[in-house]
Design a protein around this motif. Structure first.
Motif, PDB file in Angstrom:
ATOM      1  N   THR A  78       0.838  -1.205   0.000  1.00 13.24           N
ATOM      2  CA  THR A  78       0.000   0.000   0.000  1.00 13.24           C
ATOM      3  C   THR A  78       0.867   1.246   0.000  1.00 13.24           C
ATOM      4  O   THR A  78       0.580   2.228  -0.705  1.00 13.24           O
ATOM      5  CB  THR A  78      -0.929   0.008   1.230  1.00 13.24           C
ATOM      6  OG1 THR A  78      -1.682  -1.194   1.277  1.00 13.24           O
ATOM      7  CG2 THR A  78      -1.867   1.192   1.198  1.00 13.24           C
ATOM      8  N   ALA A  86      -5.911   3.437  -3.689  1.00 13.88           N
ATOM      9  CA  ALA A  86      -7.369   3.377  -3.561  1.00 13.88           C
ATOM     10  C   ALA A  86      -7.995   2.316  -4.454  1.00 13.88           C
ATOM     11  O   ALA A  86      -8.936   1.624  -4.057  1.00 13.88           O
ATOM     12  CB  ALA A  86      -7.969   4.741  -3.843  1.00 13.88           C
ATOM     13  N   GLN A  87      -7.458   2.171  -5.679  1.00 13.96           N
ATOM     14  CA  GLN A  87      -8.083   1.220  -6.601  1.00 13.96           C
ATOM     15  C   GLN A  87      -7.792  -0.238  -6.254  1.00 13.96           C
ATOM     16  O   GLN A  87      -8.370  -1.144  -6.858  1.00 13.96           O
ATOM     17  CB  GLN A  87      -7.632   1.510  -8.032  1.00 13.96           C
ATOM     18  CG  GLN A  87      -6.132   1.463  -8.245  1.00 13.96           C
ATOM     19  CD  GLN A  87      -5.736   1.861  -9.646  1.00 13.96           C
ATOM     20  OE1 GLN A  87      -6.200   1.257 -10.622  1.00 13.96           O
ATOM     21  NE2 GLN A  87      -4.905   2.896  -9.756  1.00 13.96           N
ATOM     22  N   LEU A  89      -7.769  -1.245  -2.851  1.00 15.27           N
ATOM     23  CA  LEU A  89      -8.201  -1.458  -1.459  1.00 15.27           C
ATOM     24  C   LEU A  89      -9.137  -2.658  -1.308  1.00 15.27           C
ATOM     25  O   LEU A  89      -9.163  -3.311  -0.260  1.00 15.27           O
ATOM     26  CB  LEU A  89      -8.874  -0.192  -0.916  1.00 15.27           C
ATOM     27  CG  LEU A  89      -7.938   0.976  -0.578  1.00 15.27           C
ATOM     28  CD1 LEU A  89      -8.735   2.154  -0.054  1.00 15.27           C
ATOM     29  CD2 LEU A  89      -6.886   0.552   0.443  1.00 15.27           C
ATOM     30  N   VAL A 122      -4.093   5.835   2.638  1.00 11.97           N
ATOM     31  CA  VAL A 122      -5.312   6.050   1.834  1.00 11.97           C
ATOM     32  C   VAL A 122      -6.268   7.050   2.477  1.00 11.97           C
ATOM     33  O   VAL A 122      -7.166   7.570   1.803  1.00 11.97           O
ATOM     34  CB  VAL A 122      -6.038   4.709   1.595  1.00 11.97           C
ATOM     35  CG1 VAL A 122      -5.154   3.748   0.824  1.00 11.97           C
ATOM     36  CG2 VAL A 122      -6.495   4.075   2.908  1.00 11.97           C
ATOM     37  N   ARG A 123      -6.137   7.309   3.808  1.00 14.41           N
ATOM     38  CA  ARG A 123      -6.995   8.250   4.529  1.00 14.41           C
ATOM     39  C   ARG A 123      -8.492   8.009   4.259  1.00 14.41           C
ATOM     40  O   ARG A 123      -8.988   6.916   4.514  1.00 14.41           O
ATOM     41  CB  ARG A 123      -6.616   9.695   4.175  1.00 14.41           C
ATOM     42  CG  ARG A 123      -5.168  10.088   4.442  1.00 14.41           C
ATOM     43  CD  ARG A 123      -4.781  10.016   5.891  1.00 14.41           C
ATOM     44  NE  ARG A 123      -5.429  11.030   6.713  1.00 14.41           N
ATOM     45  CZ  ARG A 123      -5.177  11.196   8.012  1.00 14.41           C
ATOM     46  NH1 ARG A 123      -4.286  10.400   8.628  1.00 14.41           N
ATOM     47  NH2 ARG A 123      -5.798  12.126   8.700  1.00 14.41           N
ATOM     48  N   ASP A 125     -10.207   7.346   1.751  1.00 14.05           N
ATOM     49  CA  ASP A 125     -10.644   6.363   0.754  1.00 14.05           C
ATOM     50  C   ASP A 125     -11.077   5.039   1.385  1.00 14.05           C
ATOM     51  O   ASP A 125     -11.784   4.265   0.745  1.00 14.05           O
ATOM     52  CB  ASP A 125      -9.506   6.109  -0.248  1.00 14.05           C
ATOM     53  CG  ASP A 125      -9.290   7.299  -1.168  1.00 14.05           C
ATOM     54  OD1 ASP A 125     -10.278   8.018  -1.430  1.00 14.05           O
ATOM     55  OD2 ASP A 125      -8.143   7.524  -1.598  1.00 14.05           O
ATOM     56  N   PHE A 126     -10.634   4.773   2.586  1.00 15.31           N
ATOM     57  CA  PHE A 126     -11.008   3.475   3.180  1.00 15.31           C
ATOM     58  C   PHE A 126     -12.300   3.571   4.014  1.00 15.31           C
ATOM     59  O   PHE A 126     -12.686   2.631   4.693  1.00 15.31           O
ATOM     60  CB  PHE A 126      -9.837   2.919   3.992  1.00 15.31           C
ATOM     61  CG  PHE A 126      -9.817   3.254   5.451  1.00 15.31           C
ATOM     62  CD1 PHE A 126      -9.532   2.286   6.398  1.00 15.31           C
ATOM     63  CD2 PHE A 126     -10.067   4.539   5.904  1.00 15.31           C
ATOM     64  CE1 PHE A 126      -9.500   2.598   7.742  1.00 15.31           C
ATOM     65  CE2 PHE A 126     -10.042   4.853   7.231  1.00 15.31           C
ATOM     66  CZ  PHE A 126      -9.741   3.872   8.178  1.00 15.31           C
ATOM     67  N   SER A 166     -13.554  13.498   7.042  1.00 17.96           N
ATOM     68  CA  SER A 166     -14.062  12.939   5.786  1.00 17.96           C
ATOM     69  C   SER A 166     -15.478  13.433   5.506  1.00 17.96           C
ATOM     70  O   SER A 166     -16.286  13.620   6.426  1.00 17.96           O
ATOM     71  CB  SER A 166     -14.048  11.409   5.851  1.00 17.96           C
ATOM     72  OG  SER A 166     -14.686  10.868   4.715  1.00 17.96           O
ATOM     73  N   GLN A 168     -17.245  11.611   3.347  1.00 23.27           N
ATOM     74  CA  GLN A 168     -17.842  10.407   2.775  1.00 23.27           C
ATOM     75  C   GLN A 168     -18.476   9.508   3.845  1.00 23.27           C
ATOM     76  O   GLN A 168     -19.104   8.504   3.518  1.00 23.27           O
ATOM     77  CB  GLN A 168     -16.770   9.597   2.017  1.00 23.27           C
ATOM     78  CG  GLN A 168     -16.138  10.337   0.846  1.00 23.27           C
ATOM     79  CD  GLN A 168     -15.074   9.505   0.168  1.00 23.27           C
ATOM     80  OE1 GLN A 168     -15.196   8.278   0.086  1.00 23.27           O
ATOM     81  NE2 GLN A 168     -14.025  10.158  -0.314  1.00 23.27           N
TER      82      GLN A 168
END
Length: 725
Positions: A78, A86-87, A89, A122-123, A125-126, A166, A168
Motif C-alpha cells: 500500500t 485506492a483502486q 483497497l 489512503v486516509r 478512501d477506506f 471525511s 464520505q
C-alpha cells in the motif's frame, strides 16, 4: 501467480515468512520498492498479482509467521502504491480485517499495525470499509492481550481523525451497527462506544442528535456500570446531548420519552435521577409532542415522588406539578382513560406520597374533564372505595373529596352512598376505625342533611339487621358528637315547631328504629320528650341486653356534654318539661344501680328543683286514695289521679301523629327479636351437635340436671345484679 513470482525474488518471499521480525521487515521493504516500481510503470496487473500472492499464500496461510509476513507485506504494498492505492483497497483491506480475529495474538497485533499504515496512506478512501473496521475495533478493544489493545487504540485514534475530516462518512449506515453494539456489557467495549459517540457528536456535519433515540437506552444502561470512569463518560455524553436538545428546534421527544419512562424505574439510583431529570426537561420543552405520552410519563413520575433519595423526589414533584399545570385537551390526543389507568394502578402503591398525588390527579381531571372521567367511572370506582380503608388519614380525606366531586349529581350521589354502605357492611374494621371520619367528611363536602337522609333511606330497608343496628348506632353517635353536624342537630331541635325539622326527624325515624337507643337519643335531640318516654315504656325484657346497656351508658355520658346543655337547662323548669323528667327517670330505672352511668344520672336528677303540679286536685284525691300522692322519686313531681303527668306541651307535635310511628318502632324491634332468636337457635343447634360428637359413653348414661335447678354462677349473679359500664 507466475507474474508475482517473477516480480518478487524467491529470497524476499522466503524472508517474508521468517520467524525473525527484522528479516520480515526487510523483506517488506523490498516488496514496497517492487510495488513502487510497478506503479510507476503502470503495471497494475502485476500489482494485483503481488497482492493476491500476499493474500492467499501468506495472510490465509496456516503458518503464523506466513500470516505475519503477509500483513506486513500488504502494508508495504500500500505504501508502494501511494496515491494509486485506492483502486486496490478491495484486495488489500479485507484480508487485514479478517486477521483481526486470528487466534494468534501476534497476528492480531500485526493486523492492527498493517491497517494503521494502510489508513495513513489512503486516509478517507477506506471509509467504505468503516463499518467492518469499526466492528473489528470494537472487538479488539476488549482483547485479552494488552499489546493488541494498545495497538487497537492507536488505530482507533487514527480512524477517528480520518472520519472527522471525511465527507464520505455515512451516519445512516453506521447507526444500526452502533445500536446493535450498545447492549454489550464489557467495560472496554463500552468505553470504546462512548468515545465514538462523543467524537461523532462533535462533528458539525454529523447529526447524532437526530439518531439519539437509537442509542439513548444504551447510554442510560452504562450509567449503572461498575466502573466509575464509564459512568462518568456516559453521564458526560448524556449531559451534552441534553444541552443540544434544549438548543434544538426539532427533537423527537416521543421515542426518547418511552426510553426515559423505563429507565425511571431502574434499581440504580443514578440512572433513576438522570432519567427523571431528562423527563423534567422534556415536559418543559416537549409541548404538544408529549401529549400522547403523558400517561406513560405520569406512570414514571408518581413512584419517584416517594423515592428514597431526596433529590429524585424533588425533581419528580416538580415534574408532576409541571404536568398538572398543562391543560391538555382530549381532542389533541390527551388520553384521559390512559391517565386514569395509571393513577388507578398507583393507588395501590405502598407509598403514601404516591397515593396522595394519584388522588390529586383524579381530582384535577374531574375538574377539567368531568364527562370523560365519569365515562370511566365503573373502572375506577371499586378502587376508590378500597382506598377508604387506607391506613393514612390524609389519603382517606383526599379520596372522600374525589368521591364528593363525583357525587355532585344525584345519580352518582346515590351510587356513592349505596356502595359506601356496602363497604361498611363487608368491612367491619372500616366502620369501626374510619366510619366517623368518612361520614363526617362527607357531611362537610356533600351537605350533612343530604347525606343523612340518603343513609337513612338505604338503611331503612337493610336486610342485614345486625349491620343495620350497628350502622344506625354509629350514625347516631356521629350525629350527637360531631361539630360538623351542629347545624343538623339545631334543625332537629326544632322538629316539633318547624316543618323542615319535622321532615328531617321523620326521615331518620324509620331507619333509627333499628336501634331503640338511637330512637331515644333522636327523640331527646328533637325534644320529643313524650314520645321518648313512650318508647322507653315500650321496651321489653328482650330489649334490655348488654348491647342496649352499653349504648345507654354512652348516652348518659353524652347528656353531660355541651351538646345537651339545652336539655339540662330545661330541667330547671320541671313543670314545663315533665315528659323529659319522666324519660330520664325511665332511663335511670333501666340502669344497674352500681353502674357509673346510674350514679351520674341520679346525681343530675337530684339537682332538679322540687315542684308539685296540680296541687288542688292532688289534695282532693288524697283523701280518697292516699297512695295516689306518692311522689315521683325525690323531685316532688306528683301524678294525677289517673297516674299520668300533666303537661301542657303534649299537644305541640307540629302535626306529627306519634302513635303510628311508635307502632312502626315496635314492629322493627320485633323483627330484631325474631332475628336474634333465630340466631340463638342456630348457635344452640350447632353447639348441641358438637357436644354429642365428643360426649363419652358414660356421660350419655348420666341423668341430665335441669338447668333451672342449678345454682346461678357467680358471674351470672353479678351480671343480673349489676353491670359495670
Amino acid at each position: 501467480m507466475a507474474d508475482a513470482l517473477s516480480a518478487i525474488p524467491a529470497a524476499v518471499l522466503r524472508n517474508l515468512s521468517d520467524k525473525l521480525y527484522e528479516k520480515r521487515k526487510n523483506a517488506a521493504l523490498e516488496v514496497e520498492g517492487i510495488v513502487k516500481q510497478l506503479t510507476v510503470a503502470g503495471d497494475h496487473d502485476k500489482i494485483t498479482a503481488v497482492i493476491n500472492l500476499l493474500t492467499h499464500e501468506y495472510t490465509y496461510s496456516p503458518q503464523a509467521n506466513h500470516r505475519k509476513g503477509g500483513l506486513i507485506g500488504l502494508a508495504a504494498a500500500t505504501v508502494g502504491l501511494s496515491a494509486e492505492a485506492a483502486q486496490h483497497l478491495e484486495q488489500i483491506v479485507p484480508p487485514v480485517i479478517n486477521s483481526f480475529s486470528d487466534q494468534d495474538s501476534r497476528v492480531r497485533y500485526y493486523a492492527c499495525e498493517a491497517l494503521y499504515n494502510i489508513a495513513k496512506v489512503v486516509r478517507g478512501d477506506f471509509i467504505v470499509f468503516f463499518n467492518q473496521i469499526f466492528d473489528a475495533l470494537c472487538k479488539l478493544s476488549a482483547d485479552s492481550d494488552p499489546n493488541v489493545q494498545s495497538a487497537a487504540h492507536l488505530l482507533d485514534r487514527l480512524v477517528k481523525d480520518i472520519v472527522t475530516e471525511s465527507d464520505q462518512f455515512s451516519i445512516e449506515e453506521f447507526i444500526p451497527l452502533l445500536r446493535e453494539r450498545m447492549n454489550v456489557l464489557n467495560p472496554y467495549v463500552r468505553q470504546f462506544l462512548v468515545g465514538w459517540i462523543t467524537v461523532l457528536d462533535s462533528v458539525p456535519d454529523i447529526d447524532m442528535l437526530g439518531f439519539l433515540p437509537d442509542f439513548l437506552d444504551g447510554l442510560f444502561n452504562m450509567l449503572s456500570d461498575s466502573s466509575h470512569e464509564i459512568r462518568q463518560q456516559a453521564d458526560s455524553a448524556l449531559s451534552e446531548f441534553l444541552q443540544e436538545i434544549k438548543n434544538s428546534p426539532s427533537v423527537d421527544y416521543g421515542r426518547m420519552a418511552e426510553i426515559l419512562v423505563q429507565r425511571a424505574s431502574s434499581p440504580d439510583e443514578f440512572t433513576r435521577w438522570t432519567a427523571i431529570t431528562w423527563i423534567n426537561e422534556f415536559v418543559k420543552l416537549g409541548g404538544d409532542q408529549l401529549v400522547p405520552y403523558y400517561a406513560d410519563i405520569l406512570g414514571a413520575i408518581l413512584p419517584c415522588i416517594a423515592d428514597k433519595e431526596e433529590k429524585i423526589r424533588v425533581v419528580a414533584r416538580e415534574t408532576n406539578e409541571e404536568l398538572l399545570a398543562i391543560e391538555a385537551d382530549p381532542a389533541e390526543g390527551f388520553d384521559v382513560g390512559a391517565i386514569l389507568t395509571i393513577v388507578k394502578r398507583q393507588l395501590s402503591s405502598e407509598y403514601e406520597a404516591t397515593r396522595i398525588e394519584s388522588l390529586h390527579w383524579i381530582s384535577t381531571l374531574l375538574s377539567r374533564h368531568r364527562t370523560e372521567v365519569l365515562s370511566f367511572l365503573n373502572e375506577i370506582f371499586d378502587t376508590l372505595l378500597k382506598v377508604l380503608s387506607d391506613p393514612s388519614d390524609q389519603v382517606v380525606l383526599l379520596v372522600l373529596e374525589v368521591h364528593a366531586c363525583i357525587a355532585e349529581d344525584q345519580y352518582n350521589f346515590r351510587q356513592l352512598v349505596v356502595f359506601l354502605v356496602h363497604k361498611f357492611r363487608t368491612d367491619d374494621a372500616l366502620l369501626e376505625k374510619r366510619g366517623a371520619l368518612i361520614i363526617r367528611r362527607l357531611c362537610v363536602l356533600l351537605e350533612a342533611e343530604r347525606v343523612y337522609r340518603e343513609l337513612s333511606t338505604i338503611l331503612e330497608g337493610e336486610a342485614d339487621l345486625d349491620f343495620a343496628s350497628t350502622m344506625v348506632q354509629a350514625l347516631n353517635l356521629i350525629l350527637l358528637t360531631s361539630s360538623e353536624l351542629s347545624d343538623l342537630r339545631d334543625l332537629l331541635k326544632l322538629s316539633l315547631v318547624d316543618a323542615a325539622g319535622k321532615d328531617l326527624f321523620l326521615s331518620l325515624y324509620a331507619s333509627w328504629s333499628h336501634s331503640s337507643m338511637a330512637i331515644i337519643s333522636l327523640c331527646l335531640l328533637a325534644q320529643a320528650y313524650q314520645h321518648a318516654s313512650s318508647v322507653i315504656q315500650s321496651l321489653t325484657e328482650e330489649d334490655i341486653n348488654v348491647r342496649f346497656l352499653v349504648q345507654l351508658d354512652k348516652l348518659i355520658h353524652l347528656l353531660e356534654t355541651p351538646i345537651f346543655a339545652y336539655l339540662r337547662l330545661q330541667l330547671l323548669e320541671p313543670g314545663r318539661y315533665i315528659w323529659l323528667l319522666k324519660a330520664l327517670y325511665g332511663l335511670l330505672m333501666l340502669l344497674p344501680q352500681q353502674s357509673a352511668a346510674f350514679k351520674i344520672l341520679r346525681t343530675r336528677l337530684k339537682t332538679v328543683p322540687t315542684y308539685s303540679f296540680d296541687k288542688e286536685p292532688l289534695k282532693r284525691t288524697s283523701s280518697a286514695n292516699p297512695s295516689i300522692h306518692t311522689s315521683y322519686m325525690s323531685t316532688g313531681i306528683q301524678l294525677s289521679e289517673d297516674g299520668n303527668m300533666n303537661d301542657n306541651s303534649r299537644n305541640m307535635h307540629n302535626g306529627i301523629n306519634f302513635a303510628p310511628w311508635l307502632q312502626r318502632f315496635k314492629q322493627m324491634q320485633q323483627q330484631h327479636h325474631l332475628h336474634f332468636k333465630s340466631q340463638a337457635r342456630s348457635r344452640n343447634s350447632s353447639t348441641s351437635s358438637k357436644v354429642k360428637d365428643v360426649q363419652k359413653p358414660e356421660e350419655l348414661k348420666r341423668p341430665a340436671v335441669p338447668e333451672m335447678s342449678r345454682p346461678p354462677s357467680r358471674l351470672a349473679r353479678k351480671a343480673t345484679g349489676q353491670l359495670q359500664l
